[in-house]
Design a protein around this motif. Sequence first.
Motif, PDB file in Angstrom:
ATOM      1  N   ASP A   8       0.871  -1.181   0.000  1.00 22.63           N
ATOM      2  CA  ASP A   8       0.000   0.000   0.000  1.00 22.63           C
ATOM      3  C   ASP A   8       0.904   1.226   0.000  1.00 22.63           C
TER       4      ASP A   8
ATOM      5  N   ASP B 290      -0.164   4.234  -1.566  1.00 23.70           N
ATOM      6  CA  ASP B 290      -0.959   5.471  -1.610  1.00 23.70           C
ATOM      7  C   ASP B 290      -1.635   5.759  -0.265  1.00 23.70           C
TER       8      ASP B 290
ATOM      9  N   ASP C 236      -4.048   4.305   1.598  1.00 22.27           N
ATOM     10  CA  ASP C 236      -5.471   4.152   1.936  1.00 22.27           C
ATOM     11  C   ASP C 236      -5.736   2.890   2.766  1.00 22.27           C
TER      12      ASP C 236
ATOM     13  N   LEU D 210      -5.230  -0.170   1.899  1.00 22.69           N
ATOM     14  CA  LEU D 210      -5.530  -1.333   1.066  1.00 22.69           C
ATOM     15  C   LEU D 210      -4.403  -1.542   0.056  1.00 22.69           C
ATOM     16  N   LEU D 211      -4.260  -2.761  -0.430  1.00 16.94           N
ATOM     17  CA  LEU D 211      -3.278  -3.036  -1.474  1.00 16.94           C
ATOM     18  C   LEU D 211      -3.619  -2.165  -2.682  1.00 16.94           C
ATOM     19  N   ASP D 212      -2.592  -1.625  -3.310  1.00 18.48           N
ATOM     20  CA  ASP D 212      -2.823  -0.690  -4.418  1.00 18.48           C
ATOM     21  C   ASP D 212      -3.268  -1.396  -5.693  1.00 18.48           C
TER      22      ASP D 212
END
Length: 229
Positions: free
Chosen positions: A132, A134, A136, A138-140
């Motif tokens: 992750d 970015d 957030d 969660l996995l990107d």
Amino acid sequence: MKKIYIGLAAVLILIGAMLLNTNVSSAKKPEACTTIQDGVLTYSATHYLNPNPLKIGYDEYGYNYQAHMFKGSYANVYLGSDGFPPYKGDDNAYAQRLTDEGLSNPDNKWYWPYRNVDLLMKWNNAWLANTDCDGDGLLDRHYEFTSYIGSGAWETNHMKGGEGKDSWTYFTKIVAAPTDATLNSGVWYNAEGIEIGPSIWGEFATIMEVESGLGATYISPAGPGFGKY
Ligand SMILES: [Ca+2]
């Protein structure tokens, strides 16, 4: 003397630029990106396993997020994120588990009839990263791109089903459409107007299909290799 100063200044600028480059490249990956090993990335909000953390290796559904792989029941690709436990091949045991846990039945889900199809799925980092970056939690997906278009994302599916003489296999390769591709009547074309493949899920094209007994039923005229997209 002046020449020496100019030369020295040039060397210092060069060293400065090298330090800057080093800082930029080392700051980007290890420090900014959260990995599965960090133990804080969880299954998405709607997932049956939320708020458990993602783990290294295969989960109960067949996902191996670290290795960019899935191996298991076709239905298990979707059951988890729809809030259902993993299907393990026994309809009665599964129905009982749903009853015990007070959950509804996935009978009306489009993928439920395919629960006995074995699926092996592989993808690259642009499709679904194992980090992750970015932030957030969660996995990107399509990291550093606003959509899958032009991201270079790809995925392959190997499916296997049926018994005995009714057994079958199916293989497909899917790529994200390049930035300069155009969609016309459900088919993606490259910048030269050559067919990439039929559109799937909006931003992707099927570039190859192989069916048991038939061989390759589709090969992209633009090329079936991932390196092209
Ligand atoms: Ca992310």
